[in-house]
Design an enzyme around this catalytic site. Structure first.
Site, PDB file in Angstrom:
ATOM      1  N   HIS A 151       0.854  -1.178   0.000  1.00  0.00           N
ATOM      2  CA  HIS A 151       0.000   0.000   0.000  1.00  0.00           C
ATOM      3  C   HIS A 151       0.894   1.234   0.000  1.00  0.00           C
ATOM      4  CE1 HIS A 151      -3.836  -2.013   1.816  1.00  0.00           C
ATOM      5  NE2 HIS A 151      -3.329  -2.691   0.791  1.00  0.00           N
TER       6      HIS A 151
ATOM      7  N   GLU B 215       0.890   3.885   1.760  1.00  0.00           N
ATOM      8  CA  GLU B 215       1.313   4.329   3.086  1.00  0.00           C
ATOM      9  C   GLU B 215       2.495   3.523   3.602  1.00  0.00           C
ATOM     10  OE1 GLU B 215      -1.774   3.344   2.021  1.00  0.00           O
ATOM     11  OE2 GLU B 215      -3.250   3.907   3.524  1.00  0.00           O
TER      12      GLU B 215
ATOM     13  N   CYS C 153      -2.409  -0.657   7.528  1.00  0.00           N
ATOM     14  CA  CYS C 153      -1.670   0.604   7.452  1.00  0.00           C
ATOM     15  C   CYS C 153      -1.782   1.395   8.755  1.00  0.00           C
ATOM     16  CB  CYS C 153      -2.147   1.426   6.272  1.00  0.00           C
ATOM     17  SG  CYS C 153      -1.698   0.675   4.681  1.00  0.00           S
TER      18      CYS C 153
ATOM     19  N   CYS D 141      -6.335   1.463   5.887  1.00  0.00           N
ATOM     20  CA  CYS D 141      -6.888   0.170   6.310  1.00  0.00           C
ATOM     21  C   CYS D 141      -6.270  -0.200   7.661  1.00  0.00           C
ATOM     22  CB  CYS D 141      -6.572  -0.900   5.258  1.00  0.00           C
ATOM     23  SG  CYS D 141      -4.823  -1.344   5.168  1.00  0.00           S
TER      24      CYS D 141
END
Length: 156
Positions: A52, A54, A85, A82
């Site tokens: 992801h 992040e 993260c 999410c």
């Protein structure tokens, strides 16, 4: 420079993800008023569900600072994080998170679950939500509309 300025930079990363046919999420990490790391979602290209924007951004920031503790940093992300993260943000010890659009299916700041407002014994993240939310949400909507068109399922 303010939160909207840095979120515009994260949106540039999200646009790059869009163009690479990745879910359009972008992130930038700011330390002492300047961007030290930036990343776009790269789950598909890396074949790795943990890639992801992040996570990639925080890893790069830690590498550049030479410390996994990202104290006094602000992470800007175009989408509500999410649970994976959000957990990583706490473990990386970021000071602030600024996110754009809500993620109704996976969001961990109130949309699905709320991990970021829970009291934690070692680290609490200051969270600002909804910065450039319309632009972030529009990019996401356009991405999935395009995907549905490609799959012959044109539903708006």
């Amino acid at each position: 420079m303010d939160d909207a300025f840095f979120m515009q930079e994260a949106l540039k990363e999200a646009q790059a993800a869009f163009e690479a046919q990745e879910v359009p999420v972008g992130a930038v990490l700011v330390y002492q008023g300047r961007i030290i790391a930036r990343a776009a979602n790269c789950v598909e290209s890396m074949g790795d569900a943990t890639c992801h924007a992040e996570i990639c951004c925080m890893k790069e920031g830690a590498r550049l600072l030479g410390n996994w503790r990202l104290l006094d940093t602000t992470l800007y992300c175009t989408l509500e994080p999410c649970a994976m993260c959000a957990g990583a943000m706490a473990l990386f010890r970021i000071k602030r998170l600024v996110w754009g659009a809500p993620d109704l299916r996976h969001g961990a700041h109130g949309s699905l679950v709320n991990l970021l407002d829970l009291s934690h014994p070692t680290h609490q993240i200051e969270v600002i939500k909804g910065v450039c939310a319309d632009a972030s949400a529009a990019l996401m909507r356009n991405f999935f509309y395009k995907r549905r068109q490609e799959n012959g399922k044109v539903v708006r």
